[in-house]
Design an enzyme around this catalytic site. Structure first.
Site, PDB file in Angstrom:
ATOM      1  N   LYS A 208       0.854  -1.187   0.000  1.00 54.78           N
ATOM      2  CA  LYS A 208       0.000   0.000   0.000  1.00 54.78           C
ATOM      3  C   LYS A 208       0.884   1.228   0.000  1.00 54.78           C
ATOM      4  CE  LYS A 208      -3.133   2.775   2.819  1.00 54.78           C
ATOM      5  NZ  LYS A 208      -3.898   2.912   4.075  1.00 54.78           N
ATOM      6  N   GLU A 258      -8.147  12.042  12.898  1.00 55.28           N
ATOM      7  CA  GLU A 258      -7.368  10.895  13.354  1.00 55.28           C
ATOM      8  C   GLU A 258      -6.420  11.242  14.486  1.00 55.28           C
ATOM      9  OE1 GLU A 258      -4.291   7.516  11.560  1.00 55.28           O
ATOM     10  OE2 GLU A 258      -5.262   8.953  10.244  1.00 55.28           O
ATOM     11  N   GLU A 302      -7.173  -2.663   3.120  1.00 51.91           N
ATOM     12  CA  GLU A 302      -6.489  -1.403   3.386  1.00 51.91           C
ATOM     13  C   GLU A 302      -6.502  -1.084   4.880  1.00 51.91           C
ATOM     14  OE1 GLU A 302      -6.906   3.381   2.322  1.00 51.91           O
ATOM     15  OE2 GLU A 302      -8.241   1.921   1.363  1.00 51.91           O
ATOM     16  N   GLU A 436     -11.945  10.614  -4.259  1.00 54.83           N
ATOM     17  CA  GLU A 436     -11.778  10.602  -2.804  1.00 54.83           C
ATOM     18  C   GLU A 436     -10.925  11.781  -2.344  1.00 54.83           C
ATOM     19  OE1 GLU A 436      -9.648   7.871   0.618  1.00 54.83           O
ATOM     20  OE2 GLU A 436     -10.788   6.858  -0.962  1.00 54.83           O
ATOM     21  N   LYS A 440     -11.905  15.031   0.182  1.00 59.59           N
ATOM     22  CA  LYS A 440     -11.173  15.408   1.394  1.00 59.59           C
ATOM     23  C   LYS A 440     -10.730  16.869   1.374  1.00 59.59           C
ATOM     24  CE  LYS A 440      -9.599  10.710   2.354  1.00 59.59           C
ATOM     25  NZ  LYS A 440      -8.467   9.752   2.312  1.00 59.59           N
TER      26      LYS A 440
END
Length: 451
Positions: A208, A258, A302, A436, A440
């Protein structure tokens, strides 16, 4: 507010402004009636910080009592050593919540150079503010920090009087308006970058990698960063908020969802946050998007990579580790897969040691880390600076809390540069990943254009 020439200058090399034999810091605290945090943090000619957590802690700081800086591959070790010197012998007369703390962050890459728009932002830099206003669920406190009791006490009196003159509520304003935007990455270039990453994944070099874009936004007028953050608070109340303003540079700010790490004593809390889908316009559509994410092999893989990597990074430092059940984290415009993780540390650790072990998580870097970093450097055409890097604070005990510098931008004059990224795995589609990233960008971009 008095500011010595020493407080105005930045370190010209990798050393802290504090020498090894510097006079210990002292602080003084006083309980306050409520004040406008936006009014306190207003300033563009001196260091300023703002830190706000989803559970209600808010802190603003002004000025520089001590500055800790470090560059290069040993920056974490150097920062810890300078933090120990800065806080050695610290005297504090107030409650724990009002204690002095060092606020700042680190760059994503350890080889970062402070060039525009990142002028003034070193590869690692933390500031102990001269003045702190701290609001918890219970009380609001004013704390001043200096190298001697007389200065700390005098500063406390002057700021008490100054805060009485400020309004308890700051008038709400509009965004400055967006004049134009410029992308660092065209859609064709993005497709090529993703396809290159997919080729490396197919060859087994990568599992990834997170690729990012920058969006330069020219505004119709100056941006009021504290007011922008206040509007983000109202729309995204369960996110962090931060602001780091430099005397000789711009202001880095954001509302990241986060948490990187929170440490108190030997207890550590962190989380895996990876996998994203939009919010639905109806409850049924919202659930359908969430179900798609739960059922998707791509999203589950993921997210699993991130959770497994955090576990592997924490295990050498912990006596026990708990991984909770996977849930859905819903924000105003996006949904993520989330896994809370807790650990008990083995031995006495500084929070910066935990930050060093975790950065960058696969949620912002990739797996394996070295190959992901190489791919990011090869592909991206802009300097990440402090984007996607640790932002937060620590105290004299080595406790602290850090978020990941996502959903963020850096404001300079009448331009804000925004950053956003997306995780690329084996079955990623360049067009879907492009959408995506654009999603964001929206949280801050919408607030800037809210007229």
């Amino acid at each position: 507010m008095d500011r010595s020439s020493g407080e105005r200058r930045l370190a010209s090399d990798s050393d802290s402004l504090l020498s090894a034999d510097a006079t210990p810091l002292v602080s003084a605290s006083r309980k306050l009636e409520d004040v406008s945090f936006g009014a306190v943090v207003d300033a563009d000619d001196e260091s300023r910080v703002l830190w706000s957590t989803p559970d209600g802690l808010e802190i603003v700081g002004r000025g520089v009592a001590a500055r800790l800086t470090a560059d290069g591959t040993e920056r974490f070790d150097r920062l810890r050593a300078r933090a120990n010197r800065a806080f050695d012998g610290l005297e504090h007369d107030g409650p724990r919540v009002a204690r002095p703390r060092a606020f700042g962050g680190l760059s994503f890459h350890d080889g970062h150079e402070p060039t525009p728009p990142w002028t003034g932002f070193r590869a690692g830099e933390f500031v102990v503010p001269q003045v702190l206003v701290v609001r918890s669920d219970a009380d609001t406190w004013l704390t001043t920090v200096a190298s001697d009791h007389e200065t700390a006490a005098d500063r406390l009196e002057r700021w008490t009087d100054r805060l009485r003159e400020l309004p308890s509520m700051r008038p709400s304003g509009d965004g400055p308006g967006v004049e134009s935007t410029r992308r660092t990455t065209s859609r064709a270039d993005w497709t090529a970058q993703v396809e290159t990453a997919l080729e490396r994944i197919e060859r087994g070099e990568l599992t990834k990698v997170v690729l990012a874009q920058a969006l330069s936004v020219d505004l119709e007028g100056p941006v009021d960063v504290p007011e922008t953050l206040e509007r983000l608070r109202r729309r995204y109340p369960n996110c962090y908020r931060f602001l780091v303003g430099r005397e000789d540079g711009g202001t880095f700010f954001g509302a990241p969802p986060e948490r990187l790490v929170a440490k108190r004593g030997d207890r550590v809390e962190t989380e895996a946050l990876a996998g994203s889908v939009p919010r639905g316009e109806t409850p049924e559509a919202d659930r359908a998007y969430a179900d798609e994410m739960r059922d998707s092999e791509k999203f589950q893989r993921e997210h699993g990579l991130v959770a497994d990597a955090i576990r592997e990074q924490l295990e050498p430092l912990a006596s026990d580790l708990t991984i909770d059940e996977r849930t859905i984290r819903r924000l105003a415009n996006i949904q993520h897969l989330q896994t809370p993780i807790e650990a008990t540390l083995e031995g006495d650790r500084h929070v910066l040691e935990i930050v060093e072990a975790l950065h960058p998580t696969p949620a912002v870097g990739g797996v394996p880390p070295a190959a992901a970093w190489e791919t990011i450097r090869d592909a991206e055409t802009f300097d990440r600076g402090w984007y996607a890097a640790p932002i937060g604070w620590f105290d004299a005990a080595g406790d602290g809390e850090f978020a990941v510098g996502l959903r963020s931008g850096i404001a300079t004059d009448e331009t804000v540069t925004l950053f956003a990224g997306s995780g690329i795995v084996a079955d990623s589609d360049p067009a879907e990943e492009w959408e995506e990233v654009q999603l964001k960008f929206r949280p801050i971009l919408d607030e800037l254009d809210d007229r």
